[in-house]
Design a protein around this motif. Structure first.
Motif, PDB file in Angstrom:
ATOM      1  N   PHE A 148     -39.526  10.532 -20.939  1.00 11.93           N
ATOM      2  CA  PHE A 148     -40.865  10.186 -20.461  1.00 11.93           C
ATOM      3  C   PHE A 148     -41.149   8.695 -20.645  1.00 11.93           C
ATOM      4  O   PHE A 148     -41.589   8.009 -19.707  1.00 11.93           O
ATOM      5  N   VAL A 149     -40.867   8.181 -21.818  1.00 10.83           N
ATOM      6  CA  VAL A 149     -41.211   6.786 -22.120  1.00 10.83           C
ATOM      7  C   VAL A 149     -40.330   5.816 -21.344  1.00 10.83           C
ATOM      8  O   VAL A 149     -40.809   4.865 -20.724  1.00 10.83           O
ATOM      9  N   LYS A 150     -39.031   6.050 -21.327  1.00  8.69           N
ATOM     10  CA  LYS A 150     -38.117   5.071 -20.720  1.00  8.69           C
ATOM     11  C   LYS A 150     -38.124   5.134 -19.198  1.00  8.69           C
ATOM     12  O   LYS A 150     -38.070   4.093 -18.530  1.00  8.69           O
ATOM     13  N   ASN A 151     -38.201   6.335 -18.631  1.00  8.61           N
ATOM     14  CA  ASN A 151     -38.076   6.449 -17.178  1.00  8.61           C
ATOM     15  C   ASN A 151     -39.394   6.597 -16.432  1.00  8.61           C
ATOM     16  O   ASN A 151     -39.428   6.427 -15.209  1.00  8.61           O
ATOM     17  N   TYR A 152     -40.482   6.906 -17.144  1.00 11.23           N
ATOM     18  CA  TYR A 152     -41.773   7.077 -16.460  1.00 11.23           C
ATOM     19  C   TYR A 152     -42.812   6.060 -16.926  1.00 11.23           C
ATOM     20  O   TYR A 152     -43.597   5.579 -16.123  1.00 11.23           O
ATOM     21  N   LEU A 153     -42.816   5.721 -18.214  1.00 11.17           N
ATOM     22  CA  LEU A 153     -43.721   4.680 -18.698  1.00 11.17           C
ATOM     23  C   LEU A 153     -43.065   3.306 -18.652  1.00 11.17           C
ATOM     24  O   LEU A 153     -43.757   2.295 -18.680  1.00 11.17           O
ATOM     25  N   GLY A 154     -41.750   3.274 -18.591  1.00  7.48           N
ATOM     26  CA  GLY A 154     -41.032   2.008 -18.424  1.00  7.48           C
ATOM     27  C   GLY A 154     -40.981   1.124 -19.653  1.00  7.48           C
ATOM     28  O   GLY A 154     -40.747  -0.076 -19.541  1.00  7.48           O
TER      29      GLY A 154
END
Length: 415
Positions: A148-154
């Motif tokens: 979630f953090v790396k691929n959606y929140l960037g």
């Protein structure tokens, strides 16, 4: 260096501090600051921690998340969204529908993720504004949150961590009377869904010895574990959580014949909090809480991120070519070279197709769950539940989702 611990009231916290004390001989730690929404628990735990630390570094409590992470170099997430009551719901709701109740896999992991996402989103936004710290995440479901953090929140400075890999390494090191750093694994998969294809000790391939030893051990333990023929067939060491996927009937029977683990943990935690009020050293009772090697994994990772020596850690991060027959953007649990504040995935070559069949399926479930949250969509949430190997049948999916959303309505709302 400032380290912020989010979830400071956790009964695990003293073990984490023990790890930080160990590495403080090698790296400069100026202060560790704690933040928890449960102020009463945190006060008890942090007062005990101060006794352990003495004057080695400052131990502080913050009233706000923003103050805790301001100018921090590292932020450790070990909070539990919804507390142990949330975990109790995650374990108990699936049982009503004949499904395995477990806090990180299947339906339990689904509801835990939905509770975590809005909190994580807010926390990451604050970190970006105040410190751009490297986040080390133990909050479950750890791999799903890292996706979630790396691929959606960037947010790139985010590392998912679990104690299962380091316990794999410890067991093998003990088997061969070796040090942890003597053990190298061909290891890949997802958090709580990982596989070991090859084992090397001091450069020697000892995979067959390990498998044979495991088969001998299996002949002397209860049938709840995998039978010897399983390892003869798959030729892989597997994460213990794979039992939930491949031994559903036995694991369901085991869960329903015992008190829920969440309720056991509630009792253990109350016992520990009472002990912490008067103790001056870490009590033996902490071992009942679980989380073996948790402090070692976290503290050694921080030490090696700070150093320029280059060490290998198994963490959750993007694949980036490490497993050549998986997409580069999959967040996987894989060995990485850690040096100078950066992590570099190490090539594992191709992954075994048996292992990858689980990885692909559960990764798609993870992404559907994230999409359901991002779009606040019940329809996507149903697709996510139905796609999971431990999810519901069509007959129960809508009722199950409605019950999960009702129990978690203070955290997330889907339309």
């Amino acid at each position: 260096m400032k380290i912020a611990v989010i979830g400071g009231g956790s009964s695990y916290t003293p073990e984490l501090i023990k790890g930080l004390l160990d590495v403080s001989k090698e790296i400069q730690i100026d202060e560790v600051i704690f933040y928890d929404v449960n102020e009463e628990k945190q006060k008890i735990v942090v007062e005990f921690v101060k006794k352990l630390v003495g004057d080695r570094f400052k131990v502080l409590i913050s009233d706000t998340f923003e103050e805790a992470v301001m100018d921090a170099k590292y932020v450790i997430f070990q909070f539990r969204p919804g507390g142990l009551k949330g975990r109790e719901n995650d374990e108990s709701i699936p049982l009503k529908y004949g499904l395995i109740g477990q806090e990180t896999t299947g339906v339990g992991g689904f509801s835990a993720a939905l509770r975590a996402f809005p909190i994580i989103e807010e926390y990451i936004d604050t970190i970006i504004k105040t410190s751009k710290a490297t986040v080390i995440n133990f909050t479950n479901p750890s791999g799903h949150i890292t996706e979630f953090v790396k691929n959606y929140l960037g947010y790139e400075n985010f590392i998912g961590l679990c104690n299962v890999p380091i316990n794999f390494i410890r067991e093998i090191a003990e088997m061969f009377s070796a040090d942890l750093e003597d053990v190298l694994l061909k290891y890949y998969g997802l958090n709580h869904l990982s596989f070991v294809e090859r084992v090397y000790v001091k450069g020697k391939d000892v995979t067959e010895e390990v498998l044979e030893s495991l088969k001998i051990k299996l002949s002397n333990i209860p049938e709840e574990d995998f039978p010897a023929w399983f390892y003869d067939s798959v030729r892989l060491l597997v994460n213990p959580y794979l039992r939930y996927y491949l031994m559903k009937k036995k694991m369901f029977k085991k869960i329903t014949s015992h008190e829920l683990r969440s309720r056991e943990v509630m009792k253990i935690e109350q016992e520990l909090l009472e002990i912490y009020k008067t103790a001056d050293r870490i009590p033996e009772e902490l071992s009942k809480r679980g989380g073996s090697m948790y402090s070692t994994a976290a503290a050694h990772l921080i030490r090696d991120l700070e150093a320029d020596e280059g060490k290998i850690h198994i963490i959750n991060t993007r694949n980036n070519g490490a497993v050549s027959n998986l997409p580069n953007d999959y967040v996987l649990e894989i060995p990485c070279y850690v040096r100078g504040g950066r992590v570099y995935p190490i090539s594992q070559r191709e992954g075994d197709l048996f292992a990858l069949s689980f990885v692909h399926t559960v990764k798609m479930y993870e992404r559907l769950t994230i999409e359901a949250y991002m779009k606040r969509s019940k329809k996507l949430a149903l697709k996510a539940l139905l796609s999971h190997p431990l999810g519901p049948d069509v007959e129960d999916a809508k009722d199950l989702l409605e019950e999960i959303l009702e129990r978690n309505k203070e955290y997330v709302k889907l339309d």
